[in-house]
Design a protein around this motif. Sequence first.
Motif, short mmCIF file in Angstrom:
data_model
loop_
_atom_site.label_atom_id
_atom_site.label_comp_id
_atom_site.label_asym_id
_atom_site.label_seq_id
_atom_site.Cartn_x
_atom_site.Cartn_y
_atom_site.Cartn_z
N PHE A 168 0.83 -1.21 0.00
CA PHE A 168 0.00 0.00 0.00
C PHE A 168 0.86 1.26 0.00
CE2 PHE A 168 -2.58 -3.28 2.01
CZ PHE A 168 -3.82 -3.09 1.43
N ASP A 169 0.35 2.29 -0.66
CA ASP A 169 0.95 3.63 -0.56
C ASP A 169 -0.12 4.56 -0.01
OD1 ASP A 169 2.40 5.99 -0.86
OD2 ASP A 169 1.87 6.19 -2.99
N PHE A 170 0.11 5.10 1.18
CA PHE A 170 -0.85 6.03 1.77
C PHE A 170 -0.53 7.43 1.26
CE2 PHE A 170 -0.27 2.72 5.20
CZ PHE A 170 -1.40 2.00 4.84
N VAL A 200 4.56 5.73 2.43
CA VAL A 200 3.72 6.92 2.54
C VAL A 200 4.20 7.98 1.56
CG1 VAL A 200 5.06 8.01 4.42
CG2 VAL A 200 2.64 8.58 4.12
N ALA A 201 3.23 8.62 0.91
CA ALA A 201 3.51 9.76 0.04
C ALA A 201 2.80 10.97 0.65
CB ALA A 201 2.98 9.49 -1.38
N GLY A 202 3.55 11.78 1.37
CA GLY A 202 2.98 13.01 1.91
C GLY A 202 3.01 14.07 0.82
N ILE A 203 1.90 14.77 0.68
CA ILE A 203 1.81 15.77 -0.39
C ILE A 203 2.19 17.14 0.17
CG2 ILE A 203 0.29 16.82 -2.12
CD1 ILE A 203 0.83 13.78 -2.51
N ILE A 208 8.11 15.49 3.94
CA ILE A 208 9.26 15.09 4.77
C ILE A 208 8.81 14.69 6.19
CG2 ILE A 208 11.49 15.82 5.72
CD1 ILE A 208 11.63 15.32 2.72
N PRO A 209 7.87 15.42 6.83
CA PRO A 209 7.43 14.98 8.15
C PRO A 209 6.82 13.56 8.14
CG PRO A 209 6.78 17.25 7.79
CD PRO A 209 7.35 16.76 6.49
N LEU A 210 5.98 13.25 7.14
CA LEU A 210 5.37 11.92 7.11
C LEU A 210 6.40 10.85 6.76
CD1 LEU A 210 1.82 12.48 5.59
CD2 LEU A 210 2.46 12.04 7.97
N ALA A 211 7.35 11.20 5.89
CA ALA A 211 8.43 10.25 5.57
C ALA A 211 9.23 9.94 6.83
CB ALA A 211 9.33 10.82 4.48
N THR A 212 9.49 10.99 7.62
CA THR A 212 10.25 10.79 8.86
C THR A 212 9.49 9.87 9.81
OG1 THR A 212 11.12 13.02 8.57
CG2 THR A 212 11.40 12.02 10.75
N ALA A 213 8.17 10.08 9.91
CA ALA A 213 7.35 9.21 10.77
C ALA A 213 7.42 7.77 10.26
CB ALA A 213 5.90 9.71 10.78
N ALA A 214 7.31 7.59 8.94
CA ALA A 214 7.33 6.23 8.37
C ALA A 214 8.67 5.54 8.64
CB ALA A 214 7.06 6.29 6.87
#
Length: 282
Positions: A168-170, A200-203, A208-214
């Motif tokens: 999955f890609d969120f 995860v793909a944060g828009i 970068i914040p969501l990538a860091t969380a992932a």
Amino acid sequence: MEKLIITVALTGNVPTKKNNANLPVTPEEIALDVKACADAGASLFHVHARDSEEKPSLDQSIFKKIVRNIKKVAPDVIIQLSTGARAGKDWENRATPVRLLPEMASFTTGSNNLPGIVYENSPQFIEFLAGVFMATGVKPEIEIFETGMINNALHLKKKGFFDFPLHFDFVLGAPGSMPGTVKNLLFLSEGIPSDSTWTVAGIGRAEIPLATAAIVMGGHVRIGLEDNLYMPDESLASNVKLVEKIMTIAKEVGREVASPDEARSILGILPGNKNRILETIH
Ligand code: ZN
């Protein structure tokens, strides 16, 4: 924790060189960017085609040129072609990227609003496209813009379309869809079967914040100019700079990064599928 798969969404359908001159658009530019990002640590590349006016295209010949150019300079990377709808709604055309037999292609299992459009994926179209994935053995990356899309994917699995763990890609933070918060990422990542993998793909600013969380949650990350044009300090991004940023963060928290072959094994991509695409592009 599994090694980290870094996906780069290089171009997308929406941004243009006017927005960010670093955007790779031509097959040659895309291939050079893939090579630079692969050298920096990325293993998976989400690819869109554009025509000579930078408009989204599902023209087979452009996809073939892109693939041929990438294979020349970065033969080991995993190529994931997009089946998105901005380049046209015709079912067969949208299935074209899958029929070219890349190792992966994207697959959105529902409809939602995106800037200026309804991103339309009817139940009938979803089943049609799932059938093409099943017939070709191409691994889908299931794009989740809204919670119900997870259930739709699991329903397809129950109906026998997929007999392997899903990836999955969120996609979070796209205007019109789920906001890009860590709370949403946690919610979605806990709602998929335990044998699944996720990225995860944060828009926009969420990238970068969501990538860091992932990275600390054990997920994987997708970054790139398709999703976000800026670095956290508001300067213009490039795909390579974004990969380098992720490499730095991963290193700081002690998460190792996967090579393309390690990414294949994490995602369950059959080794024999690596060069099938070359048989379709002559
Ligand atoms: Zn895309």
